[in-house]
Design a protein around this motif. Structure first.
Motif, PDB file in Angstrom:
ATOM      1  N   ARG A  58     -17.407  -9.119  -1.767  1.00 49.35           N
ATOM      2  CA  ARG A  58     -18.373  -9.026  -2.866  1.00 49.35           C
ATOM      3  C   ARG A  58     -19.115  -7.689  -2.851  1.00 49.35           C
ATOM      4  NH1 ARG A  58     -20.993 -13.870  -1.252  1.00 49.35           N
ATOM      5  NH2 ARG A  58     -19.344 -15.387  -1.327  1.00 49.35           N
ATOM      6  N   ARG A  59     -19.307  -7.116  -1.659  1.00 51.19           N
ATOM      7  CA  ARG A  59     -20.031  -5.840  -1.541  1.00 51.19           C
ATOM      8  C   ARG A  59     -19.134  -4.628  -1.807  1.00 51.19           C
ATOM      9  NH1 ARG A  59     -22.046  -8.716   2.875  1.00 51.19           N
ATOM     10  NH2 ARG A  59     -20.629  -7.643   4.274  1.00 51.19           N
ATOM     11  N   ALA A  60     -17.844  -4.841  -1.911  1.00 50.46           N
ATOM     12  CA  ALA A  60     -16.926  -3.713  -2.115  1.00 50.46           C
ATOM     13  C   ALA A  60     -17.119  -3.113  -3.504  1.00 50.46           C
ATOM     14  CB  ALA A  60     -15.480  -4.178  -1.949  1.00 50.46           C
ATOM     15  N   SER A  61     -16.932  -1.814  -3.575  1.00 49.60           N
ATOM     16  CA  SER A  61     -17.068  -1.136  -4.872  1.00 49.60           C
ATOM     17  C   SER A  61     -15.874  -1.460  -5.767  1.00 49.60           C
ATOM     18  CB  SER A  61     -17.162   0.374  -4.662  1.00 49.60           C
ATOM     19  OG  SER A  61     -15.912   0.877  -4.213  1.00 49.60           O
ATOM     20  N   ARG A  62     -16.059  -1.251  -7.052  1.00 46.28           N
ATOM     21  CA  ARG A  62     -14.959  -1.498  -7.987  1.00 46.28           C
ATOM     22  C   ARG A  62     -13.753  -0.611  -7.684  1.00 46.28           C
ATOM     23  NH1 ARG A  62     -16.499  -3.391 -13.970  1.00 46.28           N
ATOM     24  NH2 ARG A  62     -18.245  -4.536 -13.173  1.00 46.28           N
ATOM     25  N   THR A  63     -14.021   0.608  -7.325  1.00 45.29           N
ATOM     26  CA  THR A  63     -12.936   1.534  -6.999  1.00 45.29           C
ATOM     27  C   THR A  63     -12.122   1.004  -5.816  1.00 45.29           C
ATOM     28  OG1 THR A  63     -14.311   3.366  -7.745  1.00 45.29           O
ATOM     29  CG2 THR A  63     -12.398   3.925  -6.419  1.00 45.29           C
ATOM     30  N   SER A  64     -12.806   0.513  -4.792  1.00 43.17           N
ATOM     31  CA  SER A  64     -12.107  -0.043  -3.637  1.00 43.17           C
ATOM     32  C   SER A  64     -11.282  -1.258  -4.027  1.00 43.17           C
ATOM     33  CB  SER A  64     -13.095  -0.436  -2.543  1.00 43.17           C
ATOM     34  OG  SER A  64     -13.679   0.701  -1.978  1.00 43.17           O
ATOM     35  N   LEU A  65     -11.833  -2.100  -4.895  1.00 44.85           N
ATOM     36  CA  LEU A  65     -11.094  -3.284  -5.331  1.00 44.85           C
ATOM     37  C   LEU A  65      -9.844  -2.907  -6.126  1.00 44.85           C
ATOM     38  CD1 LEU A  65     -14.022  -5.689  -6.297  1.00 44.85           C
ATOM     39  CD2 LEU A  65     -12.559  -5.782  -4.270  1.00 44.85           C
ATOM     40  N   VAL A  66      -9.964  -1.879  -6.955  1.00 45.65           N
ATOM     41  CA  VAL A  66      -8.790  -1.414  -7.712  1.00 45.65           C
ATOM     42  C   VAL A  66      -7.717  -0.912  -6.753  1.00 45.65           C
ATOM     43  CG1 VAL A  66      -7.959   0.381  -9.298  1.00 45.65           C
ATOM     44  CG2 VAL A  66     -10.031  -0.905  -9.843  1.00 45.65           C
ATOM     45  N   TRP A  67      -8.123  -0.135  -5.753  1.00 47.31           N
ATOM     46  CA  TRP A  67      -7.149   0.369  -4.778  1.00 47.31           C
ATOM     47  C   TRP A  67      -6.549  -0.760  -3.954  1.00 47.31           C
ATOM     48  CZ3 TRP A  67      -4.691   4.573  -5.455  1.00 47.31           C
ATOM     49  CH2 TRP A  67      -5.290   5.650  -6.085  1.00 47.31           C
ATOM     50  N   LEU A  68      -7.341  -1.801  -3.673  1.00 43.10           N
ATOM     51  CA  LEU A  68      -6.812  -2.964  -2.952  1.00 43.10           C
ATOM     52  C   LEU A  68      -5.755  -3.695  -3.778  1.00 43.10           C
ATOM     53  CD1 LEU A  68      -9.958  -4.465  -1.212  1.00 43.10           C
ATOM     54  CD2 LEU A  68      -7.924  -3.527  -0.104  1.00 43.10           C
ATOM     55  N   VAL A  69      -6.024  -3.869  -5.064  1.00 43.72           N
ATOM     56  CA  VAL A  69      -5.044  -4.521  -5.937  1.00 43.72           C
ATOM     57  C   VAL A  69      -3.775  -3.671  -6.032  1.00 43.72           C
ATOM     58  CG1 VAL A  69      -4.582  -5.213  -8.331  1.00 43.72           C
ATOM     59  CG2 VAL A  69      -6.741  -5.845  -7.249  1.00 43.72           C
ATOM     60  N   LEU A  70      -3.941  -2.373  -6.188  1.00 44.00           N
ATOM     61  CA  LEU A  70      -2.777  -1.485  -6.216  1.00 44.00           C
ATOM     62  C   LEU A  70      -1.999  -1.559  -4.904  1.00 44.00           C
ATOM     63  CD1 LEU A  70      -4.142   1.676  -8.052  1.00 44.00           C
ATOM     64  CD2 LEU A  70      -2.384   0.084  -8.863  1.00 44.00           C
ATOM     65  N   SER A  71      -2.715  -1.648  -3.797  1.00 45.53           N
ATOM     66  CA  SER A  71      -2.054  -1.775  -2.496  1.00 45.53           C
ATOM     67  C   SER A  71      -1.194  -3.034  -2.450  1.00 45.53           C
ATOM     68  CB  SER A  71      -3.087  -1.818  -1.372  1.00 45.53           C
ATOM     69  OG  SER A  71      -3.815  -0.635  -1.322  1.00 45.53           O
ATOM     70  N   PHE A 159       6.317   2.033  -0.123  1.00 46.33           N
ATOM     71  CA  PHE A 159       5.641   2.083   1.178  1.00 46.33           C
ATOM     72  C   PHE A 159       4.693   3.275   1.235  1.00 46.33           C
ATOM     73  CE2 PHE A 159       5.495   3.685   5.556  1.00 46.33           C
ATOM     74  CZ  PHE A 159       4.874   2.610   6.177  1.00 46.33           C
ATOM     75  N   ALA A 160       5.159   4.429   0.789  1.00 45.30           N
ATOM     76  CA  ALA A 160       4.317   5.631   0.801  1.00 45.30           C
ATOM     77  C   ALA A 160       3.096   5.441  -0.102  1.00 45.30           C
ATOM     78  CB  ALA A 160       5.130   6.843   0.360  1.00 45.30           C
ATOM     79  N   LEU A 161       3.308   4.875  -1.281  1.00 42.12           N
ATOM     80  CA  LEU A 161       2.190   4.635  -2.188  1.00 42.12           C
ATOM     81  C   LEU A 161       1.210   3.608  -1.615  1.00 42.12           C
ATOM     82  CD1 LEU A 161       4.097   4.664  -5.595  1.00 42.12           C
ATOM     83  CD2 LEU A 161       2.570   6.443  -4.682  1.00 42.12           C
ATOM     84  N   LEU A 162       1.737   2.623  -0.889  1.00 45.34           N
ATOM     85  CA  LEU A 162       0.879   1.638  -0.222  1.00 45.34           C
ATOM     86  C   LEU A 162      -0.040   2.318   0.788  1.00 45.34           C
ATOM     87  CD1 LEU A 162       0.035  -1.229   0.791  1.00 45.34           C
ATOM     88  CD2 LEU A 162       2.063  -1.149   2.238  1.00 45.34           C
ATOM     89  N   VAL A 163       0.522   3.169   1.620  1.00 48.46           N
ATOM     90  CA  VAL A 163      -0.291   3.855   2.630  1.00 48.46           C
ATOM     91  C   VAL A 163      -1.325   4.770   1.975  1.00 48.46           C
ATOM     92  CG1 VAL A 163      -0.199   5.507   4.540  1.00 48.46           C
ATOM     93  CG2 VAL A 163       1.484   3.667   4.410  1.00 48.46           C
ATOM     94  N   ILE A 164      -0.923   5.490   0.948  1.00 48.97           N
ATOM     95  CA  ILE A 164      -1.849   6.381   0.247  1.00 48.97           C
ATOM     96  C   ILE A 164      -2.979   5.557  -0.385  1.00 48.97           C
ATOM     97  CG2 ILE A 164      -2.105   7.977  -1.713  1.00 48.97           C
ATOM     98  CD1 ILE A 164      -0.697   9.222   0.719  1.00 48.97           C
ATOM     99  N   ALA A 165      -2.634   4.441  -1.020  1.00 49.04           N
ATOM    100  CA  ALA A 165      -3.660   3.593  -1.649  1.00 49.04           C
ATOM    101  C   ALA A 165      -4.607   3.018  -0.605  1.00 49.04           C
ATOM    102  CB  ALA A 165      -2.988   2.463  -2.443  1.00 49.04           C
ATOM    103  N   LYS A 167      -5.397   4.380   2.220  1.00 49.57           N
ATOM    104  CA  LYS A 167      -6.267   5.465   2.680  1.00 49.57           C
ATOM    105  C   LYS A 167      -7.378   5.731   1.659  1.00 49.57           C
ATOM    106  CE  LYS A 167      -4.560   9.033   5.000  1.00 49.57           C
ATOM    107  NZ  LYS A 167      -3.714  10.193   5.365  1.00 49.57           N
ATOM    108  N   LYS A 168      -7.107   5.475   0.373  1.00 53.13           N
ATOM    109  CA  LYS A 168      -8.122   5.659  -0.663  1.00 53.13           C
ATOM    110  C   LYS A 168      -9.187   4.570  -0.576  1.00 53.13           C
ATOM    111  CE  LYS A 168      -7.573   8.427  -3.909  1.00 53.13           C
ATOM    112  NZ  LYS A 168      -8.291   9.678  -4.079  1.00 53.13           N
ATOM    113  N   VAL A 169      -8.816   3.370  -0.101  1.00 54.52           N
ATOM    114  CA  VAL A 169      -9.776   2.274   0.031  1.00 54.52           C
ATOM    115  C   VAL A 169     -10.795   2.608   1.102  1.00 54.52           C
ATOM    116  CG1 VAL A 169     -10.064  -0.136   0.744  1.00 54.52           C
ATOM    117  CG2 VAL A 169      -8.212   0.479  -0.786  1.00 54.52           C
TER     118      VAL A 169
END
Length: 170
Positions: A58-71, A159-165, A167-169
């Protein structure tokens, strides 16, 4: 510390037998990925509930949540293409193709995170690329470019995009 080694060894064994077990499951790659994903979601929901860790989500930022979904999407894509490659070209070649992922991570990290190329990184990329071309090049000459090889490479891309995403989280 001993407990950490046991967990690491267990994780390595599970990961290492993944392709062998999946190649003997009489389901399509799509069904295997769906089953794994659903089981993983239920396991994580139970774990998060048992540990009472919903507050951090719940405390996570929207940006982090978007990157989590992308991951999650990239992880699903990695599994989907990897299992499809297992069925078409076998575990060994599919796994080798998936191991192009770290090369792609180093290349993407240069553009996304501005991480410099160093001599050890470039040397490792060249050595791994030559090795993959030698092994997969022989298979390509024998059978031609196949859907299995394409799926193996796409699993590496995911896999590469997963790791990059991920790292963005962080």
């Amino acid at each position: 510390m001993k407990n950490a080694y046991i967990k690491f060894i267990l994780a390595a064994v599970i990961f290492g037998t993944n392709g062998i077990i999946a190649s003997h499951i009489p389901l399509s790659s799509y069904e295997i990925v769906l089953t794994r994903t659903v089981l993983g979601v239920f396991f994580l929901l139970i774990l998060a509930t048992a540990r009472r860790e919903w507050g951090s989500l719940r405390r996570a930022s929207r940006t982090s949540l978007v990157w989590l979904v992308l991951s999650g999407l990239f992880l699903s894509g990695n599994w989907l293409f990897l299992y499809e490659a297992y069925q078409h070209i076998g575990v060994s070649l599919a796994t080798l193709m998936c191991y192009c992922g770290p090369i792609l991570i180093m290349i993407l990290s240069y553009f996304v995170f501005h991480e410099p190329f160093t001599v050890p990184k470039v040397s490792a990329m060249v050595i791994v690329t030559v090795g993959i071309l030698c092994i997969n090049g022989a298979a390509d000459q024998a059978h031609g470019l196949s859907w299995g090889l394409v799926c193996g490479f796409l699993s590496a891309v995911c896999f590469a995009l997963l790791v990059i995403a991920m790292k963005k989280v962080i």
